[in-house]
Design an enzyme around this catalytic site. Structure first.
Site, mmCIF file in Angstrom:
data_model
loop_
_atom_site.group_PDB
_atom_site.id
_atom_site.type_symbol
_atom_site.label_atom_id
_atom_site.label_comp_id
_atom_site.label_asym_id
_atom_site.label_seq_id
_atom_site.Cartn_x
_atom_site.Cartn_y
_atom_site.Cartn_z
ATOM 1 C CG LEU A 58 -1.870 -1.200 1.361
ATOM 2 C CD1 LEU A 58 -2.591 -1.162 2.710
ATOM 3 C CD2 LEU A 58 -2.876 -1.190 0.238
ATOM 4 C CB ALA A 59 3.789 2.179 -0.908
ATOM 5 C CD GLU A 60 -1.644 4.520 -2.671
ATOM 6 O OE1 GLU A 60 -0.916 4.936 -1.734
ATOM 7 O OE2 GLU A 60 -2.591 3.727 -2.490
ATOM 8 C CD GLN A 82 -7.208 -1.000 -3.048
ATOM 9 O OE1 GLN A 82 -7.303 -0.341 -2.009
ATOM 10 N NE2 GLN A 82 -6.909 -2.281 -3.056
ATOM 11 C CE1 TYR A 88 -5.485 14.504 -5.026
ATOM 12 C CE2 TYR A 88 -6.621 13.338 -3.276
ATOM 13 C CZ TYR A 88 -6.662 14.109 -4.415
ATOM 14 O OH TYR A 88 -7.876 14.478 -4.952
ATOM 15 C CG HIS A 129 -13.010 5.166 -0.606
ATOM 16 N ND1 HIS A 129 -12.454 5.632 0.553
ATOM 17 C CD2 HIS A 129 -12.567 3.891 -0.749
ATOM 18 C CE1 HIS A 129 -11.715 4.685 1.102
ATOM 19 N NE2 HIS A 129 -11.765 3.620 0.334
#
Length: 333
Positions: A58-60, A82, A88, A129
């Site tokens: 989980l690390a854009e 996702q 961001y 979301h």
């Protein structure tokens, strides 16, 4: 021709791209065994392996940064973010690296990178979301920004985006994921940068994109009952915008209404209104009208119906463009 939901059409496009080019790789959170939070990538890791369909932490910022490295080495990475509000942390990588590397290296490095972003409201989701961040990226030179509204466009535009040597932000209207339509997987279709006239009309041009195209078509049908002819234009490409198609429509109708889910201030509607006023000043019979989300953070799920442009608000905008009194606001010219 096959009837598919928009989500399945995207998955079909990814499958074809993986099969046709071994340099195409997918990466994102839960896209492998789970098939993605909206199941767009369902079955792809099983069929193409973990080295081409990769689950990531989980690390854009890490996802985008890894894709930049892959693109440097000749791959065509496709990232899945996702949800819109999670993009961001990867913003710096996108606007400072992805958008500029081709220019910075005098054309020696290409960034054939596609970033898929489920966006927009209408599904009753929690905070972060349901956002519409497309204007941030349309403002950044060096990126192509597109969105789809039909299963056919979802399939063909995604394949074109992956085949492009330019970096593409591919915004997917999540509340339309379950919309069904006929898909010809071999169709070439309109080029990714071209707008589409969805419904022809003579009184008002209604410009929109992504999740609101279906609502705009409903508005055109409803307005026809009162003898008002609306021409609906689906932009498809948000950067660059196909201003030639929009200008031709406005020169025919003389009136312009723009609608999008994102907040009004600094949104794409402002850019379109300004450019069309410049291009079509002597054709316009009234000032352009914008129907948008409000200038507030996206609200809790139970209030989102008040935030999102709906049929009544769009028809109110059409009335304002035509100088008609209406029951919603009682406004008249």
């Amino acid at each position: 021709m096959t009837e598919l939901t928009l989500a399945k059409a995207l998955g079909s496009g990814l499958r074809r791209a993986l099969a046709e080019d071994e340099k195409v790789v997918l990466l994102g959170e839960d896209i492998g065994k789970l098939g993605g939070v909206f199941r767009v990538t369902d079955g792809l890791q099983r069929d193409f392996g973990t080295e081409r369909v990769m689950d990531t932490p989980l690390a854009e910022a890490g996802i985008i940064g890894m894709a930049v490295g892959l693109a440097f080495r000749g791959y065509r990475p496709v990232c899945e973010i996702q949800f819109d509000g999670f993009i961001y942390p990867g913003f710096d990588q996108i606007v400072a690296q992805v958008a500029k590397l081709h220019y910075r290296t005098a054309g020696n490095v290409r960034m054939p990178l596609t970033i898929r972003v489920p966006y927009g409201g209408g599904i009753g989701a929690v905070e972060h979301h349901s956002e519409s961040p497309e204007a941030y990226f349309a403002h950044t030179a060096g990126l192509r920004v597109v969105t789809c509204s039909t299963p056919q466009d979802a399939h063909s535009m995604l394949r074109e985006a992956i085949a492009s040597d330019d970096p593409v932000l591919f915004f997917e209207p999540k509340r339309r994921y379950w919309t069904k339509g006929e898909v010809d997987e071999d169709a070439v279709g309109l080029p990714m940068g071209k707008a589409r006239v969805v419904a022809e009309g003579t009184d008002v041009t209604l410009v929109t994109y992504g999740p609101l195209v279906a609502t705009a078509v409903d508005a055109a049908v409803a307005a026809a009952d009162e003898g008002i002819s609306i021409e609906v234009v689906d932009l498809r490409s948000l950067s660059p915008v196909d201003f030639d198609t929009v200008s031709a429509s406005v020169q025919k109708t003389g009136r312009l209404v723009i609608t999008h889910e994102a907040s009004q201030s600094g949104g794409l509607g402002a850019e379109i209104a300004a450019t069309l006023t410049d291009r079509c000043f002597y054709y316009l019979e009234s000032a352009p009208v914008r129907i948008t989300g409000f200038d507030v953070p996206y609200p809790p799920a139970k209030l989102e119906d008040h935030f999102l442009p709906d049929l009544d608000r769009i028809l109110d905008g059409v009335d304002r463009a035509l100088g008609r009194v209406n029951s919603l606001t009682g406004w008249s010219a």
